[in-house]
Design a protein around this motif. Structure first.
Motif, mmCIF file in Angstrom:
data_model
loop_
_atom_site.group_PDB
_atom_site.id
_atom_site.type_symbol
_atom_site.label_atom_id
_atom_site.label_comp_id
_atom_site.label_asym_id
_atom_site.label_seq_id
_atom_site.Cartn_x
_atom_site.Cartn_y
_atom_site.Cartn_z
ATOM 1 N N LYS A 261 -28.842 36.267 26.693
ATOM 2 C CA LYS A 261 -29.089 36.329 28.136
ATOM 3 C C LYS A 261 -29.543 34.979 28.678
ATOM 4 O O LYS A 261 -29.107 34.531 29.739
ATOM 5 C CB LYS A 261 -30.138 37.405 28.422
ATOM 6 C CG LYS A 261 -30.371 37.630 29.907
ATOM 7 C CD LYS A 261 -31.354 38.761 30.143
ATOM 8 C CE LYS A 261 -31.548 38.988 31.643
ATOM 9 N NZ LYS A 261 -32.507 40.103 31.900
ATOM 10 N N SER A 264 -26.530 32.592 28.838
ATOM 11 C CA SER A 264 -25.612 32.906 29.945
ATOM 12 C C SER A 264 -26.233 32.531 31.286
ATOM 13 O O SER A 264 -25.535 32.059 32.196
ATOM 14 C CB SER A 264 -25.237 34.385 29.923
ATOM 15 O OG SER A 264 -26.383 35.207 30.059
ATOM 16 N N ASN A 265 -27.570 32.696 31.427
ATOM 17 C CA ASN A 265 -28.240 32.292 32.680
ATOM 18 C C ASN A 265 -28.189 30.778 32.869
ATOM 19 O O ASN A 265 -28.015 30.281 33.988
ATOM 20 C CB ASN A 265 -29.700 32.762 32.667
ATOM 21 C CG ASN A 265 -29.832 34.259 32.881
ATOM 22 O OD1 ASN A 265 -28.901 34.903 33.378
ATOM 23 N ND2 ASN A 265 -30.970 34.825 32.497
ATOM 24 N N SER A 268 -24.707 29.856 33.952
ATOM 25 C CA SER A 268 -24.499 30.270 35.349
ATOM 26 C C SER A 268 -25.166 29.307 36.321
ATOM 27 O O SER A 268 -24.589 28.943 37.362
ATOM 28 C CB SER A 268 -25.051 31.687 35.560
ATOM 29 O OG SER A 268 -24.422 32.614 34.695
ATOM 30 N N SER A 272 -23.089 26.995 39.082
ATOM 31 C CA SER A 272 -23.279 27.354 40.494
ATOM 32 C C SER A 272 -23.792 26.178 41.314
ATOM 33 O O SER A 272 -23.321 25.918 42.423
ATOM 34 C CB SER A 272 -24.254 28.532 40.615
ATOM 35 O OG SER A 272 -23.725 29.687 40.002
ATOM 36 N N LYS A 285 -23.086 32.322 44.016
ATOM 37 C CA LYS A 285 -23.586 32.201 42.656
ATOM 38 C C LYS A 285 -22.487 32.670 41.707
ATOM 39 O O LYS A 285 -21.946 33.765 41.872
ATOM 40 C CB LYS A 285 -24.850 33.045 42.471
ATOM 41 C CG LYS A 285 -26.030 32.568 43.296
ATOM 42 C CD LYS A 285 -27.241 33.483 43.093
ATOM 43 C CE LYS A 285 -28.424 33.008 43.945
ATOM 44 N NZ LYS A 285 -29.594 33.924 43.799
ATOM 45 N N LYS A 287 -21.779 33.775 38.020
ATOM 46 C CA LYS A 287 -22.552 34.242 36.875
ATOM 47 C C LYS A 287 -21.648 34.622 35.706
ATOM 48 O O LYS A 287 -20.574 35.191 35.898
ATOM 49 C CB LYS A 287 -23.419 35.438 37.273
ATOM 50 C CG LYS A 287 -24.576 35.057 38.202
ATOM 51 C CD LYS A 287 -25.576 36.191 38.307
ATOM 52 C CE LYS A 287 -26.782 35.770 39.149
ATOM 53 N NZ LYS A 287 -27.790 36.848 39.226
ATOM 54 N N GLU A 289 -21.747 36.953 32.504
ATOM 55 C CA GLU A 289 -22.507 38.109 32.051
ATOM 56 C C GLU A 289 -21.847 38.738 30.827
ATOM 57 O O GLU A 289 -20.800 39.370 30.936
ATOM 58 C CB GLU A 289 -22.637 39.135 33.185
ATOM 59 C CG GLU A 289 -23.377 38.573 34.404
ATOM 60 C CD GLU A 289 -23.653 39.625 35.475
ATOM 61 O OE1 GLU A 289 -23.343 40.809 35.229
ATOM 62 O OE2 GLU A 289 -24.162 39.246 36.543
ATOM 63 N N TYR A 300 -21.350 36.184 43.229
ATOM 64 C CA TYR A 300 -22.319 36.789 44.140
ATOM 65 C C TYR A 300 -22.411 35.938 45.402
ATOM 66 O O TYR A 300 -22.526 34.719 45.333
ATOM 67 C CB TYR A 300 -23.706 36.854 43.506
ATOM 68 C CG TYR A 300 -23.836 37.836 42.358
ATOM 69 C CD1 TYR A 300 -24.403 39.083 42.569
ATOM 70 C CD2 TYR A 300 -23.412 37.497 41.075
ATOM 71 C CE1 TYR A 300 -24.549 39.989 41.519
ATOM 72 C CE2 TYR A 300 -23.538 38.393 40.025
ATOM 73 C CZ TYR A 300 -24.112 39.640 40.252
ATOM 74 O OH TYR A 300 -24.246 40.522 39.213
#
Length: 606
Positions: A261, A264-265, A268, A272, A285, A287, A289, A300
Motif C-alpha cells: 500500500k 502504491s501511494n 500515485s 499525480s 489524482k 492512483k 491500486e 479521481y
C-alpha cells in the motif's frame, strides 16, 4: 546530436526525393488530411527500425526501393566517441553525419571523413605496398592474376586475402622458405589491414551507439489500460508509466500488505503531482491500486471520492495522459514523433499540449503533424513545414509562406488571427480600424521601425478587420462603446465603396476616414518603394511567382498575410535596419493623417 534535414524517396506517397529541414527544437508539419503528413513520421520510424515492408514502396513506383536519408549534426564533444584517434577540431565546431538506409545502410559526411578516412587511407597504403612487393620480388613466383589483381586496385582487401591464402596452400615448402621474407611481409601487412578494419568497424559501432532513436507516439493505440497483471507488465505504456515514478511495476507484485500500500501511494503521488503541472483543465489524482493479482489505475477528480477507470474518462483526457506518460518516459537523445497531438482535445487543452511540447523540446527534438491552429504558435511560424498532395503525390515545402493551397494554409492563417484577436484591446485615447491582418502587420512593423519618430502614439491601437465591408461592423462596435477611432481603407473599388457607406450610415466626417494614399488602387504594399518591396517584402516570393509587382500578391490572401507577418518579424528581430526615404516618407505621411497631427510641408508627397 540534432537532425538538420531528412530526405525521403520512393516511400508511400512520396516518390521524388523530398527534403524536410528540422528546427533544433520543435518542427510542425502542417497540412490538410490525407496530404501525407503521417508518411513522413512513418518513414522515420522505418529508418529507426531499419525495416521496410512491401507497403512502404512508392504507390507510383513499386519496383523502386524506399530510401530514407538523415543528416545529423554533431558537436566536437560528440565526435570524440572513440579512443582510437584524436581530432584537431575547434571546440564549437559542428560536423555533419549523413546516414542513408534502404536495402543497404551507408554513411557519409564530415564525421566519416574525419573518423573513417584515416583507416581507409592506411588500408589503401598497405595494399599499395603489397602490390609493390608482388611486382618487385614475386613476378614468376605467384600467378599473374594475383600480381595484377583487380581487388588490389579496387582496395578490396577481403578478396585479395582469400586468393593469397589459397595460393600459399599450393606453394611448395622450399619455395616458401626461399621467399619467406616477402611472404611474411605480405602476411604482416594483411594483419595490419585487419587491425585497421577492426578500428573502422569499431568507429561505426560507436557512431551507431550515439545516434538518437526515433520515438513515434500513436495517438490511437498507446493508451493506458484500466488494469494489468504481472503477465502484462511488459506492455510499453505500463513500462513507461513506472519509469517516470522511480519504481518498477514488478515491485508491486513482490510485496504485500502495508508495504504494498505504501509503495502504491508513493507511485500515485509522484505521477499525480507532475501530471498536474502540465494538465490545467482540472486537478486530478492518478492512483495505482493493487488488488490481488491485478493492479488497477484509477482517476479521481479534485475533492471527489468516486474513482473512474481510464476508459471512463473522455477520449481527450485518455490521450493527454498517455501522451504525457510516453514523452516523459523517453530518455534524452530521442527524436519525438507525434502524429496529430490533441486530436480529441478542445482548444484550451491543445494549448497545454503545445506548452508540454515546448518544454520537452529543450532536451529532445520534437516533430509533430497537425492541422490545428492551436498547435501553431504565431510567434514561431518558422517552425512550420507545409505538406500538400499534388496528383496523388506528397510535396513538402520548407517555407511556410510558399507552395501550398488555401486549405493547407488555413491553420496558419487562423493561428495568426487568433493571436491578434486574443491580445486585441481597445483604447480610450484612440483606435485605428484597418481592413485586414496584413495591414495590421505592416503598420505595426513600420511603427516599430520609426520608433520615437512615428507620429502615431503608442497608446493608439491598430485593430484588424476581415475586409473593407466588415470594417463597418467594427465602426458600429466602437461607436456603441463611445471610443475614438479612425478607419483606414485601401484606395480601391471595395475600399471606396466601404468609405462611402461609412459616411452615410454612421455620419462620419472626412477626418475619421483615411485612405491609404491619393493614388487610385493603392494598397498598403504600395507605400513601399520598389527597391524596398523587392528586397524586404518579396525577396523569396519572387522565386515562387517570378514577379516584382505588389499588385500580384494583393488578391492572394494567404500569401499576403504570411508575407506581412514575416516582414514584421524581421523588423522586430532587427534584421531590417534601413529603408528608403520614399518608404519612410509615405508611411510617416499616413501616420500623421491617423494621428490628427499637422503634416510638415517637408513630408507632403506628390
Amino acid at each position: 546530436m540534432k537532425i538538420k534535414w531528412i530526405e525521403i524517396e520512393n516511400f508511400r506517397s512520396i516518390r521524388e526525393r523530398q527534403r524536410i529541414t528540422l528546427n533544433s527544437d520543435l518542427t510542425v508539419i502542417a497540412g490538410k488530411n490525407e496530404s501525407g503528413k503521417s508518411t513522413i513520421l512513418q518513414a522515420l520510424k522505418c529508418f529507426n527500425e531499419y525495416e521496410f515492408s512491401e507497403d512502404d514502396s512508392s504507390f507510383s513506383n513499386e519496383r523502386a526501393e524506399p530510401e530514407i536519408e538523415v543528416c545529423f549534426e554533431l558537436d566536437a564533444e560528440e565526435l570524440l566517441i572513440t579512443d582510437n584517434q584524436e581530432y584537431d577540431v575547434e571546440e564549437n565546431s559542428k560536423f555533419e553525419l549523413i546516414v542513408t538506409r534502404s536495402d543497404v545502410s551507408y554513411y557519409n559526411g564530415e564525421v566519416i571523413d574525419l573518423g573513417i578516412k584515416p583507416f581507409e587511407e592506411n588500408i589503401k597504403e598497405l595494399l599499395f605496398k603489397i602490390k609493390q612487393v608482388l611486382n618487385d620480388n614475386l613476378i614468376g613466383v605467384v600467378p599473374n592474376d594475383l600480381i595484377n589483381n583487380k581487388d588490389l586496385e579496387n582496395n578490396d582487401e577481403y578478396l585479395f586475402k582469400q586468393k593469397f591464402n589459397s595460393f600459399l596452400k599450393s606453394v611448395p615448402e622450399d619455395t616458401q622458405n626461399k621467399y619467406l621474407t616477402e611472404f611474411d611481409s605480405i602476411k604482416e601487412m594483411l594483419k595490419n589491414i585487419e587491425d585497421e578494419i577492426e578500428k573502422k568497424d569499431y568507429f561505426y559501432d560507436c557512431i551507431n551507439s550515439i545516434l538518437p532513436k526515433f520515438v513515434l507516439f500513436d495517438s490511437f493505440t498507446d493508451i493506458l489500460p484500466n488494469s494489468f497483471t504481472n503477465k502484462d507488465e511488459k506492455q510499453k505504456i505500463i513500462e513507461r508509466f513506472f519509469s517516470i515514478t522511480d519504481c518498477r511495476s514488478s515491485n508491486l507484485f513482490e510485496v504485500n500488505g502495508q508495504k504494498r500500500k505504501q509503495l502504491s501511494n508513493r507511485v500515485s503521488a509522484n505521477i499525480s503531482g507532475d501530471f498536474n503541472d502540465y494538465y490545467h483543465q482540472d486537478t486530478v489524482k492518478i492512483k495505482v491500486e493493487p488488488d490481488g493479482d491485478d493492479i488497477y489505475f484509477f482517476i479521481y477528480d479534485k475533492d471527489e471520492e468516486i474513482p473512474f477507470r481510464p476508459e471512463q474518462r473522455s477520449k481527450g483526457f485518455q490521450w493527454f495522459l498517455s501522451f504525457y506518460i510516453t514523452l516523459k518516459a523517453e530518455e534524452k537523445n530521442s527524436i519525438l514523433l507525434i502524429d496529430e497531438p490533441g486530436l480529441y482535445l478542445h482548444p484550451k487543452a491543445q494549448k497545454d499540449i503545445l506548452a508540454l511540447l515546448e518544454k520537452l523540446s529543450l532536451d529532445n527534438q520534437v516533430l509533430i503533424t497537425t492541422h490545428s491552429p492551436y498547435l501553431i504558435d504565431p510567434d514561431y511560424l518558422e517552425r512550420i513545414r507545409l505538406v500538400n498532395k499534388v496528383n496523388g503525390l506528397t510535396k513538402i515545402e520548407n517555407k511556410f509562406y510558399k507552395g501550398a493551397d488555401k486549405d493547407t494554409l488555413t491553420p496558419i492563417i487562423t493561428s495568426i488571427g487568433l493571436d491578434i484577436t486574443k491580445n486585441m484591446t481597445f483604447s480610450n485615447e484612440g483606435n485605428v480600424i484597418v481592413e485586414g491582418i496584413s495591414d495590421y502587420y505592416y503598420l505595426s512593423a513600420m511603427r516599430s521601425f520609426l520608433g520615437s519618430q512615428c507620429p502615431i502614439k503608442d497608446t493608439i491601437n491598430i485593430i484588424p478587420s476581415v475586409g473593407a465591408t466588415q470594417s463597418l461592423n467594427m465602426i458600429a462596435l466602437l461607436l456603441g462603446w463611445g471610443l475614438e477611432f479612425k478607419v483606414l481603407f485601401d484606395n480601391d473599388r471595395e475600399g471606396n465603396r466601404a468609405a462611402k457607406k461609412a459616411k452615410q450610415n454612421f455620419d462620419l466626417n472626412d477626418e475619421d476616414i483615411v485612405m491609404i494614399s491619393n493614388a487610385n488602387d493603392d494598397q498598403v504594399e504600395d507605400l513601399f518603394s520598389e527597391d524596398d518591396f523587392i528586397n524586404y517584402i518579396i525577396d523569396d516570393y519572387i522565386e515562387k511567382n517570378g514577379t516584382k509587382n505588389s499588385s500580384k500578391i494583393r488578391g492572394t490572401g494567404s500569401d499576403k498575410v504570411l508575407i506581412s507577418k514575416r516582414f514584421k518579424e524581421r523588423i522586430n528581430k532587427g534584421d531590417i535596419t534601413e529603408l528608403s526615404d520614399e518608404t519612410i516618407q509615405k508611411f510617416t505621411s499616413l501616420f500623421l493623417k491617423l494621428s490628427n497631427r499637422k503634416q510638415s510641408p517637408a513630408l507632403l508627397l506628390v
